[in-house]
Design a protein around this motif. Structure first.
Motif, mmCIF file in Angstrom:
data_model
loop_
_atom_site.group_PDB
_atom_site.id
_atom_site.type_symbol
_atom_site.label_atom_id
_atom_site.label_comp_id
_atom_site.label_asym_id
_atom_site.label_seq_id
_atom_site.Cartn_x
_atom_site.Cartn_y
_atom_site.Cartn_z
ATOM 1 N N PRO A 261 0.778 -1.248 0.000
ATOM 2 C CA PRO A 261 0.000 0.000 0.000
ATOM 3 C C PRO A 261 0.804 1.290 0.000
ATOM 4 O O PRO A 261 0.269 2.339 -0.369
ATOM 5 C CB PRO A 261 -0.839 -0.113 1.272
ATOM 6 C CG PRO A 261 -0.083 -1.042 2.163
ATOM 7 C CD PRO A 261 0.541 -2.033 1.234
ATOM 8 N N ASP A 262 2.074 1.237 0.414
ATOM 9 C CA ASP A 262 2.873 2.458 0.491
ATOM 10 C C ASP A 262 4.037 2.466 -0.499
ATOM 11 O O ASP A 262 4.896 3.347 -0.438
ATOM 12 C CB ASP A 262 3.417 2.655 1.914
ATOM 13 C CG ASP A 262 2.303 2.899 2.914
ATOM 14 O OD1 ASP A 262 1.358 3.625 2.580
ATOM 15 O OD2 ASP A 262 2.372 2.339 4.028
ATOM 16 N N ARG A 263 4.042 1.524 -1.421
ATOM 17 C CA ARG A 263 5.114 1.447 -2.405
ATOM 18 C C ARG A 263 4.563 1.703 -3.804
ATOM 19 O O ARG A 263 3.500 1.190 -4.168
ATOM 20 C CB ARG A 263 5.795 0.083 -2.370
ATOM 21 C CG ARG A 263 7.016 -0.029 -3.293
ATOM 22 C CD ARG A 263 7.523 -1.451 -3.369
ATOM 23 N NE ARG A 263 7.758 -2.008 -2.042
ATOM 24 C CZ ARG A 263 7.833 -3.309 -1.790
ATOM 25 N NH1 ARG A 263 7.674 -4.180 -2.771
ATOM 26 N NH2 ARG A 263 8.050 -3.726 -0.562
ATOM 27 N N PHE A 264 5.301 2.477 -4.563
ATOM 28 C CA PHE A 264 4.918 2.748 -5.947
ATOM 29 C C PHE A 264 5.499 1.629 -6.814
ATOM 30 O O PHE A 264 6.700 1.602 -7.093
ATOM 31 C CB PHE A 264 5.467 4.108 -6.398
ATOM 32 C CG PHE A 264 4.784 4.660 -7.620
ATOM 33 C CD1 PHE A 264 4.800 3.982 -8.812
ATOM 34 C CD2 PHE A 264 4.117 5.872 -7.561
ATOM 35 C CE1 PHE A 264 4.165 4.481 -9.941
ATOM 36 C CE2 PHE A 264 3.479 6.388 -8.677
ATOM 37 C CZ PHE A 264 3.503 5.685 -9.881
ATOM 38 N N ASP A 265 4.646 0.669 -7.215
ATOM 39 C CA ASP A 265 5.090 -0.457 -8.032
ATOM 40 C C ASP A 265 4.020 -0.785 -9.060
ATOM 41 O O ASP A 265 3.077 -0.010 -9.252
ATOM 42 C CB ASP A 265 5.413 -1.668 -7.140
ATOM 43 C CG ASP A 265 4.263 -2.044 -6.206
ATOM 44 O OD1 ASP A 265 3.086 -1.792 -6.574
ATOM 45 O OD2 ASP A 265 4.520 -2.577 -5.109
ATOM 46 N N LYS A 266 4.132 -1.915 -9.713
ATOM 47 C CA LYS A 266 3.182 -2.280 -10.767
ATOM 48 C C LYS A 266 2.049 -3.172 -10.278
ATOM 49 O O LYS A 266 1.249 -3.672 -11.078
ATOM 50 C CB LYS A 266 3.918 -2.975 -11.921
ATOM 51 C CG LYS A 266 4.559 -4.309 -11.587
ATOM 52 C CD LYS A 266 5.295 -4.862 -12.798
ATOM 53 C CE LYS A 266 5.973 -6.188 -12.499
ATOM 54 N NZ LYS A 266 5.027 -7.287 -12.195
ATOM 55 N N ASN A 267 1.947 -3.374 -8.968
ATOM 56 C CA ASN A 267 0.938 -4.285 -8.441
ATOM 57 C C ASN A 267 -0.490 -3.822 -8.713
ATOM 58 O O ASN A 267 -1.422 -4.632 -8.714
ATOM 59 C CB ASN A 267 1.121 -4.491 -6.936
ATOM 60 C CG ASN A 267 2.335 -5.344 -6.629
ATOM 61 O OD1 ASN A 267 3.049 -5.775 -7.527
ATOM 62 N ND2 ASN A 267 2.578 -5.592 -5.346
ATOM 63 N N TYR A 268 -0.669 -2.530 -8.938
ATOM 64 C CA TYR A 268 -1.997 -2.019 -9.298
ATOM 65 C C TYR A 268 -2.577 -2.809 -10.464
ATOM 66 O O TYR A 268 -3.765 -3.165 -10.467
ATOM 67 C CB TYR A 268 -1.877 -0.546 -9.658
ATOM 68 C CG TYR A 268 -3.100 0.084 -10.290
ATOM 69 C CD1 TYR A 268 -4.174 0.513 -9.510
ATOM 70 C CD2 TYR A 268 -3.171 0.275 -11.671
ATOM 71 C CE1 TYR A 268 -5.281 1.117 -10.083
ATOM 72 C CE2 TYR A 268 -4.281 0.880 -12.249
ATOM 73 C CZ TYR A 268 -5.333 1.298 -11.458
ATOM 74 O OH TYR A 268 -6.431 1.896 -12.034
ATOM 75 N N VAL A 297 -3.013 -2.776 -19.657
ATOM 76 C CA VAL A 297 -2.933 -3.275 -18.280
ATOM 77 C C VAL A 297 -2.052 -4.513 -18.228
ATOM 78 O O VAL A 297 -1.177 -4.638 -17.357
ATOM 79 C CB VAL A 297 -4.336 -3.580 -17.729
ATOM 80 C CG1 VAL A 297 -4.235 -4.345 -16.397
ATOM 81 C CG2 VAL A 297 -5.134 -2.302 -17.527
ATOM 82 N N ASN A 298 -2.261 -5.451 -19.153
ATOM 83 C CA ASN A 298 -1.462 -6.676 -19.180
ATOM 84 C C ASN A 298 0.020 -6.372 -19.391
ATOM 85 O O ASN A 298 0.895 -6.985 -18.763
ATOM 86 C CB ASN A 298 -1.964 -7.609 -20.279
ATOM 87 C CG ASN A 298 -3.322 -8.225 -19.949
ATOM 88 O OD1 ASN A 298 -3.695 -8.343 -18.782
ATOM 89 N ND2 ASN A 298 -4.061 -8.615 -20.972
ATOM 90 N N LYS A 299 0.303 -5.418 -20.254
ATOM 91 C CA LYS A 299 1.686 -5.039 -20.526
ATOM 92 C C LYS A 299 2.351 -4.470 -19.288
ATOM 93 O O LYS A 299 3.472 -4.844 -18.930
ATOM 94 C CB LYS A 299 1.727 -4.022 -21.663
ATOM 95 C CG LYS A 299 3.126 -3.504 -21.991
ATOM 96 C CD LYS A 299 3.068 -2.455 -23.096
ATOM 97 C CE LYS A 299 4.452 -1.901 -23.413
ATOM 98 N NZ LYS A 299 4.405 -0.864 -24.481
ATOM 99 N N PHE A 300 1.664 -3.550 -18.607
ATOM 100 C CA PHE A 300 2.239 -2.928 -17.419
ATOM 101 C C PHE A 300 2.367 -3.920 -16.267
ATOM 102 O O PHE A 300 3.298 -3.830 -15.459
ATOM 103 C CB PHE A 300 1.400 -1.729 -16.994
ATOM 104 C CG PHE A 300 1.463 -0.553 -17.935
ATOM 105 C CD1 PHE A 300 2.424 -0.472 -18.923
ATOM 106 C CD2 PHE A 300 0.546 0.489 -17.821
ATOM 107 C CE1 PHE A 300 2.493 0.605 -19.781
ATOM 108 C CE2 PHE A 300 0.601 1.590 -18.676
ATOM 109 C CZ PHE A 300 1.571 1.643 -19.657
ATOM 110 N N SER A 301 1.438 -4.866 -16.175
ATOM 111 C CA SER A 301 1.514 -5.875 -15.124
ATOM 112 C C SER A 301 2.729 -6.764 -15.311
ATOM 113 O O SER A 301 3.356 -7.198 -14.332
ATOM 114 C CB SER A 301 0.243 -6.727 -15.125
ATOM 115 O OG SER A 301 0.336 -7.767 -14.165
ATOM 116 N N ALA A 302 3.096 -7.008 -16.559
ATOM 117 C CA ALA A 302 4.209 -7.904 -16.853
ATOM 118 C C ALA A 302 5.559 -7.193 -16.884
ATOM 119 O O ALA A 302 6.608 -7.839 -16.729
ATOM 120 C CB ALA A 302 3.972 -8.596 -18.195
#
Length: 359
Positions: A261-268, A297-302
């Motif tokens: 919740p406090d990290r800027f990553d691609k988990n969104y 979305v799929n691209k950013f998740s990967a």
């Protein structure tokens, strides 16, 4: 807040693209300004330490309030969505200003105004009458992203501050958390922002929190059906219902990202893939049948690098919307007031003080 009417929804506009976020984002009738005279080295000679000054204030605040990092990113969004990136969102209500802070998307929702004021004071002490509040907002968003282990980009600088605010535009132009994908895409397209920009900027919801009032309809009465949103993961639904009970005040906070919740990553984006987008406007990016945003979305998740690169590009692009440069606008001495009003109030306060001392 179950059983909302449409009016109730309007009263819960404030999006935390989240920040912001909702993230995200339009400016009424103010297109992307490709010829803005901004330069990352704008203050190289006049205020060379501005970046480190801003960073130090935010770093100290985030030690005790890690949520502030997401709030400052969102604050930059909410500035640029209305009249361009001119610090209009910071202006308080006066005889001549109808503040955007009291617009439905912002009231009881914006955070970080006091932090921006602390930064402005520190910057003024080092470089008087030099750095605009609009540039401080842009720098604060970038530095907050970095401190949350997120993307880093060179912030084009040289913005000047606007002389007025526009509450009506804030009410009509900021996206709502229950917007459909078509509504979000249309809002972005008006500003020259692409579907890729939309998905990338929405990724700011990878950290921060949202009030229950912005999504509670999805839990109990989606689209007035009396049932939950079918696009919600059922396990996630039960978790959110514990945080946001039916008939509750709506003020409880839920993490945008239940994993980090406090990290800027691609988990969104991986959350969207398993139907764990917190806001309807989040999940729309992946759950709208046939949408071109699904591939993004799929691209950013990967690929985290693909997301970070697109986010950096979109932030710079958004940060150029409707900017004032050169002789337009001003460098505010205090971010909450245009200089004319600040001088007028100081004069009035001085006069009132003299009256009191003479009695």
């Amino acid at each position: 807040m179950a059983n909302h009417t449409q009016n109730n929804k309007m009263n819960s506009f404030g999006l935390t693209l989240t920040a912001l976020c909702c993230v995200v984002l339009v400016l009424g009738g103010l297109p992307f300004s490709s010829d803005a005279q901004l330069d990352a080295s704008f203050y190289r000679n006049t205020c060379p330490d501005v970046h480190s000054i801003v960073r130090e204030v935010i770093r100290n605040v985030s030690k005790t309030d890690p949520r502030m990092l997401a709030s400052l990113v969102r604050l930059h969004f909410h500035d640029c969505f209305v009249q361009g990136c001119d610090a209009s969102v910071l202006l308080n209500k006066t005889d001549t200003v109808v503040t955007e802070q009291e617009a439905f998307p912002n009231i009881n929702s914006l955070r970080g105004l006091d932090v921006i004021n602390r930064i402005k004071t520190a910057v003024e002490n080092a470089c008087p009458n030099t750095v605009s509040c609009a540039d401080i907002l842009a720098l604060s968003a970038q530095i907050s992203s970095i401190l949350a282990q997120g993307p880093n980009w060179k912030v084009p600088l040289g913005r000047r501050d606007g002389l007025t605010a526009n509450q009506s535009l804030a009410n009509t132009n900021l996206p709502a958390p229950f917007n459909t994908l078509d509504e979000l895409k249309a809002a972005f397209a008006k500003q020259g922002l692409t579907p890729t920009d939309l998905v990338a900027l929405s990724g700011a919801h990878t950290f921060g929190r949202s009030h229950c009032s912005l999504f509670v309809d999805r839990l109990y009465n989606f689209s007035n059906t009396g049932k939950p949103d079918p696009s919600l993961n059922t396990t996630y639904l039960q978790e959110l219902r514990k945080t946001c009970p039916k008939g509750g005040s709506g003020t409880n906070l839920a993490n945008f990202d239940p994993t980090t919740p406090d990290r800027f990553d691609k988990n969104y984006y991986s959350n969207l893939q398993v139907k764990k987008g917190l806001l309807q406007s989040d999940q729309e990016l992946f759950s709208t049948s046939g949408a071109d945003t699904i591939t993004i979305v799929n691209k950013f998740s990967a690929d985290k690098n693909a997301f970070f690169d697109s986010f950096e590009t979109a932030m710079i692009k958004m940060g150029n919307i409707g900017v004032l440069t050169g002789n337009k606008g001003e460098i505010r001495k205090h971010c909450n007031f245009v200089n004319k009003d600040r001088i007028r109030m100081a004069s009035r306060d001085s006069s009132e003080s003299a009256m009191v001392s003479s009695i």
